[in-house]
Write a protein that holds these residues in place. Structure first.
Motif, PDB file in Angstrom:
ATOM      1  N   SER A   4       0.832  -1.212   0.000  1.00  0.00           N
ATOM      2  CA  SER A   4       0.000   0.000   0.000  1.00  0.00           C
ATOM      3  C   SER A   4       0.862   1.256   0.000  1.00  0.00           C
ATOM      4  CB  SER A   4      -0.910   0.032   1.227  1.00  0.00           C
ATOM      5  OG  SER A   4      -0.150   0.234   2.404  1.00  0.00           O
ATOM      6  N   VAL A   6       1.674   2.819   2.599  1.00  0.00           N
ATOM      7  CA  VAL A   6       1.279   3.639   3.745  1.00  0.00           C
ATOM      8  C   VAL A   6       2.269   3.401   4.888  1.00  0.00           C
ATOM      9  CG1 VAL A   6      -0.503   4.010   5.510  1.00  0.00           C
ATOM     10  CG2 VAL A   6      -1.162   3.668   3.113  1.00  0.00           C
ATOM     11  N   VAL A   9      -0.496   6.626   9.716  1.00  0.00           N
ATOM     12  CA  VAL A   9      -1.957   6.661   9.656  1.00  0.00           C
ATOM     13  C   VAL A   9      -2.483   7.606  10.719  1.00  0.00           C
ATOM     14  CG1 VAL A   9      -4.075   5.301   9.924  1.00  0.00           C
ATOM     15  CG2 VAL A   9      -2.080   4.288   8.813  1.00  0.00           C
ATOM     16  N   THR A  46      -5.673   9.875   1.130  1.00  0.00           N
ATOM     17  CA  THR A  46      -4.276   9.476   1.018  1.00  0.00           C
ATOM     18  C   THR A  46      -3.454  10.702   0.678  1.00  0.00           C
ATOM     19  OG1 THR A  46      -4.541   8.876  -1.309  1.00  0.00           O
ATOM     20  CG2 THR A  46      -4.831   7.120   0.300  1.00  0.00           C
ATOM     21  N   ARG A  49       2.360   8.777   1.336  1.00  0.00           N
ATOM     22  CA  ARG A  49       2.522   7.566   2.154  1.00  0.00           C
ATOM     23  C   ARG A  49       1.787   7.655   3.495  1.00  0.00           C
ATOM     24  NH1 ARG A  49       6.306   4.592  -0.517  1.00  0.00           N
ATOM     25  NH2 ARG A  49       7.500   5.757  -2.050  1.00  0.00           N
ATOM     26  N   ARG A  50       0.905   8.615   3.597  1.00  0.00           N
ATOM     27  CA  ARG A  50       0.111   8.786   4.812  1.00  0.00           C
ATOM     28  C   ARG A  50      -1.359   8.588   4.470  1.00  0.00           C
ATOM     29  NH1 ARG A  50      -1.088  14.364   7.538  1.00  0.00           N
ATOM     30  NH2 ARG A  50      -2.469  13.667   9.175  1.00  0.00           N
ATOM     31  N   LEU A  51      -2.070   7.885   5.352  1.00  0.00           N
ATOM     32  CA  LEU A  51      -3.504   7.668   5.201  1.00  0.00           C
ATOM     33  C   LEU A  51      -4.210   8.347   6.362  1.00  0.00           C
ATOM     34  CD1 LEU A  51      -5.963   6.207   3.859  1.00  0.00           C
ATOM     35  CD2 LEU A  51      -5.496   4.314   5.423  1.00  0.00           C
ATOM     36  N   SER A 112      -5.717   6.902  -4.807  1.00  0.00           N
ATOM     37  CA  SER A 112      -6.405   6.866  -3.510  1.00  0.00           C
ATOM     38  C   SER A 112      -7.155   5.549  -3.329  1.00  0.00           C
ATOM     39  CB  SER A 112      -7.377   8.033  -3.382  1.00  0.00           C
ATOM     40  OG  SER A 112      -6.682   9.247  -3.322  1.00  0.00           O
ATOM     41  N   ILE A 115      -4.464   2.592  -3.040  1.00  0.00           N
ATOM     42  CA  ILE A 115      -3.744   2.634  -1.765  1.00  0.00           C
ATOM     43  C   ILE A 115      -4.660   2.230  -0.615  1.00  0.00           C
ATOM     44  CG2 ILE A 115      -2.643   4.200  -0.093  1.00  0.00           C
ATOM     45  CD1 ILE A 115      -1.527   5.732  -2.606  1.00  0.00           C
ATOM     46  N   PHE A 116      -5.887   2.751  -0.596  1.00  0.00           N
ATOM     47  CA  PHE A 116      -6.834   2.409   0.469  1.00  0.00           C
ATOM     48  C   PHE A 116      -7.165   0.913   0.441  1.00  0.00           C
ATOM     49  CE2 PHE A 116     -11.369   2.368   2.023  1.00  0.00           C
ATOM     50  CZ  PHE A 116     -11.052   2.502   3.364  1.00  0.00           C
ATOM     51  N   PHE A 119      -4.222  -1.090   1.575  1.00  0.00           N
ATOM     52  CA  PHE A 119      -4.023  -0.905   3.011  1.00  0.00           C
ATOM     53  C   PHE A 119      -4.978  -1.797   3.809  1.00  0.00           C
ATOM     54  CE2 PHE A 119      -4.927   1.132   7.057  1.00  0.00           C
ATOM     55  CZ  PHE A 119      -3.644   1.178   7.602  1.00  0.00           C
ATOM     56  N   CYS A 160      -0.572   1.661  -9.175  1.00  0.00           N
ATOM     57  CA  CYS A 160      -0.504   2.871  -8.354  1.00  0.00           C
ATOM     58  C   CYS A 160       0.787   3.605  -8.712  1.00  0.00           C
ATOM     59  CB  CYS A 160      -0.500   2.462  -6.879  1.00  0.00           C
ATOM     60  SG  CYS A 160      -0.104   3.766  -5.726  1.00  0.00           S
TER      61      CYS A 160
END
Length: 173
Positions: A4, A6, A9, A46, A49-51, A112, A115-116, A119, A160
């Motif tokens: 992902s 991520v 979070v 997103t 690299r942060r959710l 988005s 990645i979601f 994750f 992605c």
């Protein structure tokens, strides 16, 4: 499955490592809990690299909850808004500022979703994760994916922009 990407979070205002979502994922995987809560409403954003994730049960103490009750730090037009039913069906939508999506918009929205979805699976989600017809239609109609995936696993299998980065740098949209 590809990662992902991520690394951090924010869940309901609390920041931490991706493991911070363990309780939410456990609830999604437990038929008794997800049924008791009537499913979950969520918002997901997103930021490289942060959710940023806001999650609330559909029912709290017998009262219905609403998406607008959840405010995410940094919430913007790229925020995904959705729910998961007790049957494990996801609706994941977005509300763009314009009917016409630029190439950059399409890339950001597609990233988005991917990645979601990755994750969720990476964090231990084991449900069927089917996408409802409205979500599939929106993904196809907006040109994010052709053909549009019909499940969380299908979304996670899509490309992605972070997959090709090869570095720790954030994508440039």
């Amino acid at each position: 499955m590809k990662p992902s990407h991520v690394r951090r979070v924010t869940l309901n205002g609390k920041m931490g490592k991706p493991s911070i979502v363990k309780g939410f994922i456990d609830a999604l995987n437990d038929d008794r809990i997800i049924t008791e809560k009537g499913g979950y409403l969520f918002k997901a954003l997103t930021l490289g690299r942060r959710l940023v994730l806001g999650v609330t049960p559909y029912f709290i103490e017998g009262g219905r909850t609403f998406h607008y009750d959840t405010k995410l730090p940094g919430e913007n037009e790229y925020t995904l808004i959705g729910s998961v039913t007790p049957e494990g069906i996801f609706d994941i939508l977005f509300k763009p500022n314009s009917r016409e999506l630029s190439t950059e918009d399409v890339l950001r929205y597609a990233d988005s979703y991917v990645i979601f979805a990755r994750f969720l699976l990476e964090s231990g989600y084991r449900g069927k994760g089917r996408l409802d017809e409205v979500t599939v239609g929106m993904l196809q109609g907006a040109g994010l994916f052709t053909p549009a995936p019909t499940s969380i696993a299908g979304l996670a299998a899509e490309k992605c922009s972070l997959d090709d980065s090869g570095t720790k740098e954030e994508p440039v949209y």
